[in-house]
Design a protein around this motif. Structure first.
Motif, PDB file in Angstrom:
ATOM      1  N   UNK A   1       0.851  -1.191   0.000  1.00  6.04           N
ATOM      2  CA  UNK A   1       0.000   0.000   0.000  1.00  6.04           C
ATOM      3  C   UNK A   1       0.886   1.240   0.000  1.00  6.04           C
ATOM      4  N   UNK A   2       0.491   2.253  -0.789  1.00  2.07           N
ATOM      5  CA  UNK A   2       1.150   3.554  -0.801  1.00  2.07           C
ATOM      6  C   UNK A   2       0.381   4.509   0.100  1.00  2.07           C
ATOM      7  N   UNK A   3       1.108   5.464   0.714  1.00  2.00           N
ATOM      8  CA  UNK A   3       0.421   6.506   1.468  1.00  2.00           C
ATOM      9  C   UNK A   3      -0.157   7.533   0.487  1.00  2.00           C
ATOM     10  N   UNK A   4      -1.033   8.446   0.923  1.00  2.00           N
ATOM     11  CA  UNK A   4      -1.658   9.393  -0.014  1.00  2.00           C
ATOM     12  C   UNK A   4      -0.680  10.248  -0.795  1.00  2.00           C
ATOM     13  N   UNK A   5       0.534  10.465  -0.238  1.00  2.00           N
ATOM     14  CA  UNK A   5       1.512  11.281  -0.959  1.00  2.00           C
ATOM     15  C   UNK A   5       2.326  10.471  -1.951  1.00  2.00           C
ATOM     16  N   UNK A   6       2.337   9.160  -1.817  1.00  2.00           N
ATOM     17  CA  UNK A   6       3.161   8.328  -2.671  1.00  2.00           C
ATOM     18  C   UNK A   6       4.614   8.280  -2.273  1.00  2.00           C
TER      19      UNK A   6
ATOM     20  N   UNK B   1       5.708   7.065   0.730  1.00  2.00           N
ATOM     21  CA  UNK B   1       5.959   5.944   1.633  1.00  2.00           C
ATOM     22  C   UNK B   1       5.240   4.705   1.111  1.00  2.00           C
ATOM     23  N   UNK B   2       5.837   3.538   1.393  1.00  2.00           N
ATOM     24  CA  UNK B   2       5.260   2.262   0.984  1.00  2.00           C
ATOM     25  C   UNK B   2       5.232   1.338   2.190  1.00  2.00           C
ATOM     26  N   UNK B   3       4.083   0.714   2.392  1.00  2.00           N
ATOM     27  CA  UNK B   3       3.887  -0.201   3.514  1.00  2.00           C
ATOM     28  C   UNK B   3       3.590  -1.596   2.959  1.00  2.00           C
ATOM     29  N   UNK B   4       4.318  -2.605   3.456  1.00  2.00           N
ATOM     30  CA  UNK B   4       4.162  -3.971   2.964  1.00  2.00           C
ATOM     31  C   UNK B   4       3.990  -4.917   4.139  1.00  2.00           C
ATOM     32  N   UNK B   5       3.051  -5.856   3.998  1.00  2.00           N
ATOM     33  CA  UNK B   5       2.853  -6.919   4.994  1.00  2.00           C
ATOM     34  C   UNK B   5       3.688  -8.125   4.601  1.00  2.00           C
ATOM     35  N   UNK B   6       4.175  -8.852   5.610  1.00  2.00           N
ATOM     36  CA  UNK B   6       5.099  -9.946   5.344  1.00  2.00           C
ATOM     37  C   UNK B   6       4.731 -11.167   6.171  1.00  2.00           C
ATOM     38  N   UNK B   7       5.148 -12.326   5.668  1.00  2.00           N
ATOM     39  CA  UNK B   7       4.948 -13.582   6.382  1.00  2.00           C
ATOM     40  C   UNK B   7       5.909 -13.736   7.558  1.00  2.00           C
TER      41      UNK B   7
END
Length: 608
Positions: A375-380, A382-388
């Motif tokens: 997922x990107x934040x509204x500004x683009x 920052x990037x957030x990723x979920x992991x195993x």
């Protein structure tokens, strides 16, 4: 003997005593003859007993004793029976039996001797085996001693590492405390500077207002002076015209005065009107200039071009293997110029969409498990990723720095930004939904849920989670309890909420997509199609930017697109993927769609 008998029959009796002696000797001989045979038999039995004793001494290792041996021993131990003394034939029969027993005992002795030899050989083998095993035990003992020494050395090394780790941890905690203090001081300084800037801006605004007022005063003075001069010129020109006219004396005529005053007012209004228009234009430009100065932070957020009317894709522009393993997630940035992909190879890749192709720009590393969502934040920025690996990873694309959000005890299945850039929400297989403060990288709220959570979407005021117990749950940010539930026919694999936050699209394992109206909390439409099958427990479905279409990939690689106004299948895109499509992403501008599958592949689609 015959002579002795003749003398015994002598009538004179002179030889009677001799006859008696002879009779006694005969009787003695007869009696002793029996004892001689018995003595011979006894001697033979004595020899046999000696032989049996020697044999018994040799076969003491064998616990099995023949009944014949017991019988012979019994005969030898009991001694000669009285019947033998009285009956020589019985003694001979007994001797014959003893001969038979002797043969049996000899046979048994041979057998026992053979067994003794076999057991001696077995004993030798066992001794050799014992010797070999003793050697192995000694070797293993030496190895065990070496391992014990190695274990002691490793324990000592681990103790040293533990001390170093404790020291580093203490230093880390101290540095984190210092960092928090520095951040607090930074926030205080920023607040102080903000207040100072606000005061300076207010002061500057006051100065500007005073300057504007002074400028208006000058302009009004000039305008008034021009009006007076214009009125004098008019009076002068009228007076000249009147003087030139000899037929009338016009100096005191009321009509002339009215004409003069009317013309002077017109000229004054013209002057004032032009000055007001120019002043309004200047004030407009003066008003926009400080706004531009204050909008430096807004330039950080590249406001994307939002597609008002969207057309579904129909043609594949580009196809490429983007990862070394299965691709799980794909997401467009708010600018629609870049797209991020993540998969089982534990990295996130940033691709630029240029000329209808995907060009690699950046690789984000740091995860110890496969990437499940992006997922990107509204500004683009920052990037957030979920992991195993049980955590979520936050990358700042401008500074290339990263942070790790830890706290979950199970695999993190989804991670989403809230409407603000410093808040995020994650869900996990540990049956919890967590809310995070990204400034501190800490969990500020934990919500226990009754089932494994597969996906989550959120706004600033509420969160929605999809679960494997076939339910969609709604959570209020101000309450720890679930406010509403919607039950589906099978477990939920994904959720997608449109930007207007009035509709929610869900995908479930019953091979159906459902569109929920968030105002009535009810299912509005159900999308199904022949050939569409949900490929896995994390298959992602999305809506178009204008919410006119819904899209999802099938287990056979075909992409299906439905019309959300009619609920009917718009069309499908087969052929490019040969395995199950895990996720799809639609750019905010509506120009492109990217799909990823379980075979390392990503496909760029477009309408043209």
């Amino acid at each position: 003997m015959q002579g002795a008998e003749r003398r015994a029959r002598d009538p004179g009796g002179k030889t009677a005593w001799k006859t008696h002696i002879i009779r006694q000797l005969r009787h003695r001989d007869h009696a002793q003859l029996v004892f001689q045979e018995l003595i011979q038999s006894y001697n033979k039995l004595l020899e046999k007993s000696v032989f049996l004793k020697d044999l018994t001494d040799k076969i003491q290792t064998d616990p099995i004793v023949s009944p014949g041996v017991h019988h012979a021993a019994r005969i030898l131990s009991e001694g000669p029976p009285v019947a033998v003394l009285a009956d020589p034939p019985a003694l001979q029969q007994e001797i014959a039996e003893l001969h038979i027993y002797n043969g049996e005992l000899a046979f048994q002795a041979c057998e026992l001797k053979k067994k003794v030899q076999e057991r001696d050989e077995e004993l030798k083998r066992q001794k050799c085996s014992i010797s070999f095993l003793s050697t192995q035990v000694d070797d293993h003992g030496r190895q065990c001693q070496c391992l014990q020494d190695e274990t002691a050395r490793l324990d000592s090394s681990n103790a040293d590492l533990k001390r170093d780790y404790d020291q580093l941890l203490a230093q880390r905690l101290l540095l984190e405390e210092r960092l928090h203090e520095a951040e607090e001081q930074e926030r205080e300084l920023i607040g102080t500077m903000t207040k100072k800037k606000a005061l300076e801006a207010e002061h500057q605004n006051n100065v500007n207002e005073r300057r504007k007022e002074e400028m208006w005063r000058r302009l009004l003075g000039k305008a008034l002076r021009k009006t007076v001069s214009a009125e004098g010129d008019i009076r002068h020109r009228l007076h000249t015209d009147l003087c030139d006219s000899s037929s009338l004396e016009m100096s005191g005529s009321p009509e002339i005065e009215k004409t003069i005053s009317r013309k002077s007012r017109s000229q004054s209004m013209i002057s004032l009107g032009s000055s007001k228009v120019m002043g309004a234009l200047r004030s407009l430009f003066d008003f926009r200039r400080p706004q531009d100065d204050c909008s430096m932070d807004d330039d950080w957020y590249h406001h994307p071009s939002v597609c008002v009317i969207c057309c579904p894709p129909r043609r594949a522009l580009y196809s490429k293997e983007v990862h070394d393993s299965e691709v799980h997630a794909v997401k467009f940035s708010p600018t629609s110029r870049t797209v991020a992909t993540g998969g089982a190879d534990r990295v996130v890749k940033i691709w630029g969409v240029l000329g209808g192709q995907l060009q690699g720009q950046q690789v984000l590393q740091g995860s110890n498990g496969g990437i499940t969502s992006i997922d990107f934040d509204p500004s683009g920025a920052q990037l957030l990723a979920a992991s195993f690996d049980g955590s979520a990873h936050l990358w700042r694309l401008d500074s290339k720095s990263s942070e790790k959000l830890t706290g979950h005890t199970g695999k993190v299945t989804a991670a989403r930004f809230k409407m603000s850039t410093y808040r995020a929400v994650t869900c996990s297989m540990d049956r919890t939904v967590r809310e995070w403060d990204l400034h501190k990288a800490s969990c500020v709220r934990q919500i226990p849920v009754p089932s494994y959570c597969s996906d989550v979407v959120c706004s600033d005021s509420y969160m929605i989670s999809g679960h494997h117990d076939k339910k969609i749950r709604f959570w209020d940010s101000r309450s720890p309890h679930c406010t509403h539930e919607v039950t589906l026919e099978e477990k939920v694999t994904s959720l997608y909420m449109e930007p207007e936050q009035t509709q929610l699209l869900s995908c479930s394992r019953d091979d159906a997509l459902r569109l929920l109206d968030l105002r009535t909390m009810s299912v509005h439409l159900v999308f199904r199609a022949d050939g569409f099958k949900c490929g896995c427990d994390w298959t992602k479905a999305i809506l178009s930017p204008d919410a006119s279409y819904s899209m999802a990939g099938s287990s056979d690689g075909t992409i299906f697109i439905w019309n959300t106004r009619t609920g009917l299948l718009e069309h499908s895109l087969p052929g490019e993927h040969s395995v199950a499509v895990n996720a799809v992403a639609w750019s905010v501008s509506g120009d492109y769609v990217v799909s990823v599958d379980r075979g390392k592949k990503a496909v760029l689609w477009s309408e043209y």
